[in-house]
Scaffold this motif. Structure first.
Motif, mmCIF file in Angstrom:
data_model
loop_
_atom_site.group_PDB
_atom_site.id
_atom_site.type_symbol
_atom_site.label_atom_id
_atom_site.label_comp_id
_atom_site.label_asym_id
_atom_site.label_seq_id
_atom_site.Cartn_x
_atom_site.Cartn_y
_atom_site.Cartn_z
ATOM 1 N N VAL A 82 0.840 -1.188 0.000
ATOM 2 C CA VAL A 82 0.000 0.000 0.000
ATOM 3 C C VAL A 82 0.885 1.251 0.000
ATOM 4 O O VAL A 82 1.596 1.506 0.982
ATOM 5 C CB VAL A 82 -0.928 0.033 1.233
ATOM 6 C CG1 VAL A 82 -1.741 1.325 1.256
ATOM 7 C CG2 VAL A 82 -1.852 -1.180 1.230
ATOM 8 N N PRO A 83 0.856 2.042 -1.070
ATOM 9 C CA PRO A 83 1.628 3.290 -1.092
ATOM 10 C C PRO A 83 1.080 4.259 -0.035
ATOM 11 O O PRO A 83 -0.131 4.311 0.222
ATOM 12 C CB PRO A 83 1.398 3.835 -2.502
ATOM 13 C CG PRO A 83 0.884 2.682 -3.295
ATOM 14 C CD PRO A 83 0.135 1.818 -2.325
ATOM 15 N N HIS A 84 1.953 5.058 0.555
ATOM 16 C CA HIS A 84 1.519 5.992 1.583
ATOM 17 C C HIS A 84 2.526 7.129 1.727
ATOM 18 O O HIS A 84 3.723 6.961 1.481
ATOM 19 C CB HIS A 84 1.372 5.277 2.930
ATOM 20 C CG HIS A 84 2.606 4.507 3.322
ATOM 21 N ND1 HIS A 84 2.869 3.252 2.837
ATOM 22 C CD2 HIS A 84 3.648 4.816 4.128
ATOM 23 C CE1 HIS A 84 4.017 2.821 3.313
ATOM 24 N NE2 HIS A 84 4.516 3.754 4.104
ATOM 25 N N ASN A 85 2.011 8.260 2.133
ATOM 26 C CA ASN A 85 2.834 9.426 2.431
ATOM 27 C C ASN A 85 3.252 9.366 3.905
ATOM 28 O O ASN A 85 2.609 8.693 4.713
ATOM 29 C CB ASN A 85 2.036 10.698 2.140
ATOM 30 C CG ASN A 85 2.863 11.960 2.314
ATOM 31 O OD1 ASN A 85 4.085 11.925 2.237
ATOM 32 N ND2 ASN A 85 2.198 13.064 2.559
ATOM 33 N N ILE A 86 4.316 10.073 4.258
ATOM 34 C CA ILE A 86 4.775 10.136 5.646
ATOM 35 C C ILE A 86 5.073 11.585 5.993
ATOM 36 O O ILE A 86 5.819 12.261 5.267
ATOM 37 C CB ILE A 86 6.062 9.296 5.862
ATOM 38 C CG1 ILE A 86 5.866 7.850 5.404
ATOM 39 C CG2 ILE A 86 6.471 9.333 7.333
ATOM 40 C CD1 ILE A 86 7.159 7.050 5.361
ATOM 41 N N ILE A 87 4.476 12.061 7.070
ATOM 42 C CA ILE A 87 4.810 13.386 7.597
ATOM 43 C C ILE A 87 5.486 13.178 8.949
ATOM 44 O O ILE A 87 4.850 12.828 9.947
ATOM 45 C CB ILE A 87 3.556 14.269 7.746
ATOM 46 C CG1 ILE A 87 2.919 14.534 6.377
ATOM 47 C CG2 ILE A 87 3.915 15.588 8.422
ATOM 48 C CD1 ILE A 87 1.645 15.364 6.446
ATOM 49 N N ALA A 88 6.785 13.357 8.943
ATOM 50 C CA ALA A 88 7.615 13.151 10.136
ATOM 51 C C ALA A 88 8.961 13.801 9.849
ATOM 52 O O ALA A 88 9.240 14.185 8.704
ATOM 53 C CB ALA A 88 7.779 11.657 10.420
ATOM 54 N N PRO A 89 9.805 13.954 10.860
ATOM 55 C CA PRO A 89 11.143 14.500 10.606
ATOM 56 C C PRO A 89 11.870 13.696 9.531
ATOM 57 O O PRO A 89 11.681 12.473 9.404
ATOM 58 C CB PRO A 89 11.831 14.371 11.971
ATOM 59 C CG PRO A 89 10.711 14.438 12.957
ATOM 60 C CD PRO A 89 9.569 13.725 12.303
ATOM 61 N N LYS A 90 12.727 14.362 8.771
ATOM 62 C CA LYS A 90 13.389 13.747 7.628
ATOM 63 C C LYS A 90 14.153 12.498 8.009
ATOM 64 O O LYS A 90 14.107 11.481 7.303
ATOM 65 C CB LYS A 90 14.334 14.756 6.975
ATOM 66 C CG LYS A 90 14.982 14.231 5.696
ATOM 67 C CD LYS A 90 15.836 15.302 5.030
ATOM 68 C CE LYS A 90 16.482 14.761 3.749
ATOM 69 N NZ LYS A 90 17.318 15.799 3.079
ATOM 70 N N ASN A 91 14.857 12.544 9.151
ATOM 71 C CA ASN A 91 15.637 11.369 9.560
ATOM 72 C C ASN A 91 14.736 10.169 9.861
ATOM 73 O O ASN A 91 15.126 9.016 9.639
ATOM 74 C CB ASN A 91 16.523 11.702 10.767
ATOM 75 C CG ASN A 91 15.717 12.069 11.997
ATOM 76 O OD1 ASN A 91 14.709 12.763 11.901
ATOM 77 N ND2 ASN A 91 16.151 11.620 13.162
ATOM 78 N N VAL A 92 13.529 10.435 10.350
ATOM 79 C CA VAL A 92 12.577 9.356 10.612
ATOM 80 C C VAL A 92 12.105 8.746 9.295
ATOM 81 O O VAL A 92 12.024 7.519 9.154
ATOM 82 C CB VAL A 92 11.378 9.864 11.437
ATOM 83 C CG1 VAL A 92 10.317 8.775 11.588
ATOM 84 C CG2 VAL A 92 11.842 10.337 12.812
ATOM 85 N N VAL A 93 11.794 9.586 8.315
ATOM 86 C CA VAL A 93 11.355 9.104 7.006
ATOM 87 C C VAL A 93 12.446 8.252 6.362
ATOM 88 O O VAL A 93 12.173 7.159 5.827
ATOM 89 C CB VAL A 93 10.975 10.285 6.088
ATOM 90 C CG1 VAL A 93 10.619 9.771 4.698
ATOM 91 C CG2 VAL A 93 9.810 11.071 6.679
ATOM 92 N N VAL A 94 13.694 8.711 6.427
ATOM 93 C CA VAL A 94 14.808 7.957 5.857
ATOM 94 C C VAL A 94 14.931 6.588 6.543
ATOM 95 O O VAL A 94 15.132 5.562 5.891
ATOM 96 C CB VAL A 94 16.128 8.750 6.003
ATOM 97 C CG1 VAL A 94 17.326 7.880 5.627
ATOM 98 C CG2 VAL A 94 16.095 9.997 5.122
ATOM 99 N N GLY A 95 14.791 6.574 7.848
ATOM 100 C CA GLY A 95 14.859 5.311 8.584
ATOM 101 C C GLY A 95 13.729 4.364 8.216
ATOM 102 O O GLY A 95 13.928 3.150 8.130
ATOM 103 N N ILE A 96 12.527 4.911 7.986
ATOM 104 C CA ILE A 96 11.379 4.083 7.607
ATOM 105 C C ILE A 96 11.589 3.469 6.235
ATOM 106 O O ILE A 96 11.299 2.283 6.004
ATOM 107 C CB ILE A 96 10.085 4.927 7.643
ATOM 108 C CG1 ILE A 96 9.721 5.266 9.100
ATOM 109 C CG2 ILE A 96 8.937 4.176 6.968
ATOM 110 C CD1 ILE A 96 8.612 6.280 9.232
ATOM 111 N N ILE A 97 12.098 4.259 5.316
ATOM 112 C CA ILE A 97 12.366 3.744 3.968
ATOM 113 C C ILE A 97 13.368 2.591 4.038
ATOM 114 O O ILE A 97 13.205 1.554 3.390
ATOM 115 C CB ILE A 97 12.881 4.873 3.055
ATOM 116 C CG1 ILE A 97 11.743 5.870 2.763
ATOM 117 C CG2 ILE A 97 13.439 4.311 1.745
ATOM 118 C CD1 ILE A 97 12.188 7.115 2.020
ATOM 119 N N ALA A 98 14.407 2.760 4.861
ATOM 120 C CA ALA A 98 15.402 1.695 5.029
ATOM 121 C C ALA A 98 14.758 0.447 5.632
ATOM 122 O O ALA A 98 15.061 -0.687 5.217
ATOM 123 C CB ALA A 98 16.547 2.184 5.907
ATOM 124 N N ALA A 99 13.866 0.634 6.612
ATOM 125 C CA ALA A 99 13.191 -0.500 7.238
ATOM 126 C C ALA A 99 12.307 -1.231 6.241
ATOM 127 O O ALA A 99 12.252 -2.470 6.219
ATOM 128 C CB ALA A 99 12.368 -0.022 8.428
#
Length: 556
Positions: A82-99
């Motif tokens: 499921v594609p989704h947007n993320i609104i969070a600090p940039k470092n959190v978004v980068v970590g989520i993408i890696a996860a």
């Protein structure tokens, strides 16, 4: 997209949709820790976003308040493609993408997607930047919705969506400050939808069976009592940790009861947490401490090492009482006391996820939480109302004296159900001097009272008739006083009938849970600090108070 929801998850989802169709603006879904709330509301977010439910597609915002929860929800969405947007600090978004890449092989972050996972703090700090998007949102979904009150930061966050209805999800809709989550009280929710109980999910195999150990210790002796409506202070918990033997006790009992098992320890403060870590490591147990001050990358790696069992013991300070989903957790160690039933159940819930080969979860309580809040799967009644202050009730659990067991169990039982150690024998070993004295110590078991006492109690139930009372009082104090006395006695008799009916319903529920008549009498005494006959012989106002308390307990 593929979400294979269980039958009870489908039922909860459909009840929420029904509530929305009937005009509810913000239903609150209650489903116990480990029941799969994240999967359920992610499936709902997808269905709402593509228009399968409300007749049209609507942008959906999923609101959470911790970075670990943002990541967990985004990975859950990614697992279902499921594609989704993320609104969070940039470092959190980068970590989520890696996860996501680590778990499913690719990222599913898309800033154009109709589903957005948003951090409550980021949203509140950037309201103007996201106003146009917020105006377009048709449904908000609030995870850990117990936090939401009008005017606090969670309430402020959902108010940013002026054109949306909402759905709250929580395992425990009861706040320590006793505020109500309903719109008529202090919150924003207008309907409650309750999912299956923990006992049902354990019996059906959806949650793990558990064993509880309550080892002897001195922590509570050093703990300063909490004030009404608040939890223990950090200072009080830290002092008790320093002055007690809890650090050594925690490691000793881990090695005794759950050696080599994947374990989460809930610590009171950072200093104590690192003492636990050092003690575990000194005993050859790989351990890691994570706190709110741990850098993001180190926190993420610490969880990965734990999931992959390079670390056996994960020690945390107020991080993992909500949201952490690691099915492999086999043991939870409570080294942090709490007056909050919500926090207590959330902490224990970390160990109740099922996993192949996991026979049961071990719960080790060093700080008295079991005695404060009862067993994790006992019946609890929830409400959207404010909680009325209630009197302290008698502790209904006892701890097995067998040092190889130390399990808590219901005082209505005459022996530990886990190892068979009999309670009366425990008492005699502790110094009982006669058979009669030993019987008096069995916590108010009415079946053990002598016949004369029982007849005396039963006699109290026959109330004087209103007519006789009116005549007697009139002769002593005049006709007006007699009329008032007769009226009051008539009301007392009616109240007695109502209380008897409510007690019968309560007893019926206990029968349903497998209690015998003997145990039902004893359970009533332990719960309400009086016998059934004693309750029915109270004054009218006192009977009314007991009746309200019983009705609250059984949800009528």
């Amino acid at each position: 997209m593929s979400y294979q929801l269980r039958t009870y998850q489908l039922d909860l989802k459909n009840k929420i949709y029904k509530a929305l169709a009937e005009g509810a603006k913000a239903p609150l879904a209650v489903s116990v820790t480990g029941s799969g709330k994240t999967v359920t509301f992610c499936a709902m977010a997808y269905e709402l976003a593509i228009g399968n439910v409300l007749g049209q597609s609507v942008p959906v915002a999923i609101i959470v308040h911790r970075r670990e929860l943002v990541s967990q929800i985004c990975v859950t969405l990614a697992r279902a493609n499921v594609p989704h947007n993320i609104i969070a600090p940039k470092n959190v978004v980068v970590g989520i993408i890696a996860a996501q890449r680590r778990v499913v092989g690719k990222q599913w972050y898309d800033h154009r997607a109709p589903i957005t996972v948003v951090s409550v703090d980021t949203l509140n700090s950037r309201i103007d930047r996201y106003k146009n998007w917020a105006d377009s949102v048709g449904i908000w979904i609030q995870d850990e919705a117990t936090h939401v009150l009008k005017g606090n930061k969670w309430g402020k966050a959902i108010s940013i969506f002026p054109n949306a209805r909402g759905i709250g999800f929580t395992a425990t809709p009861q706040r320590l400050d006793k505020r109500g989550l309903g719109t008529h009280a202090d919150g924003v929710f207008d309907r409650m939808i309750v999912g299956p109980s923990a006992k049902f999910l354990i019996n059906e195999g959806y949650l793990s069976k558990y064993k509880i150990v309550v080892p002897p210790g001195d922590y509570e002796k050093h703990l300063v009592k909490a004030n009404e409506g608040s939890d223990f202070t950090r200072e009080a918990m830290a002092v008790a940790s320093r002055e007690s033997c809890i650090v050594g006790d925690v490691v000793k009992n881990y090695l005794k009861f759950c050696k080599n098992k994947l374990t989460i320890v809930f610590a009171t403060d950072i200093e104590s947490a690192f003492k636990f870590e050092a003690e575990f490591i000194s005993r050859g147990v790989p351990a890691k401490t994570l706190t709110g001050e741990t850098p993001d990358q180190e926190r993420s790696q610490g969880i990965i090492d734990f999931e992959e069992e390079r670390t056996k013991v994960l020690i945390n300070v107020d991080l993992f009482d909500e949201g952490l989903d690691i099915p492999g957790v086999e043991c939870v160690i409570m080294a942090r006391p709490t007056m909050s039933v919500s926090k207590y159940l959330q902490c224990i819930g970390r160990g109740l996820r099922v996993k192949k080969g996991k026979e049961y979860a071990t719960i080790i309580d060093h700080v008295g939480n079991i005695k404060r809040h009862g067993l994790p799967d006992q019946h609890r009644t929830w409400t959207l109302d404010r909680i009325v202050k209630r009197r302290d009730t008698t502790n209904t659990l006892r701890i097995c004296s067998n040092h190889l067991c130390n399990a808590p169990y219901d005082k209505v039982l005459e022996a530990c159900p886990y190892c068979g150690t009999e309670y009366i024998k425990q008492y005699n070993r502790a110094g009982g001097t006669s058979a009669r004295e030993a019987l008096q110590q069995v916590d108010g078991d009415l079946m053990l009272l002598d016949p004369d006492t029982i007849r005396e109690l039963e006699a109290d139930l026959v109330l004087e008739s209103p007519e006789e009372m009116a005549e007697r009082v009139a002769m002593a104090a005049g006709v007006p006083a007699g009329v008032r006395a007769g009226r009051n006695q008539r009301e007392r008799i009616e109240m007695q009938k109502e209380l008897a009916n409510t007690i019968a319903k309560w007893a019926g529920r206990m029968k349903h849970f497998g209690y015998t008549d003997r145990q039902i009498h004893k359970k009533f005494f332990l719960t309400y600090d009086m016998s059934i006959t004693g309750a029915l012989s109270l004054k009218k106002a006192e009977m009314l108070s007991v009746e309200k308390e019983i009705r609250y307990e059984i949800g009528i």
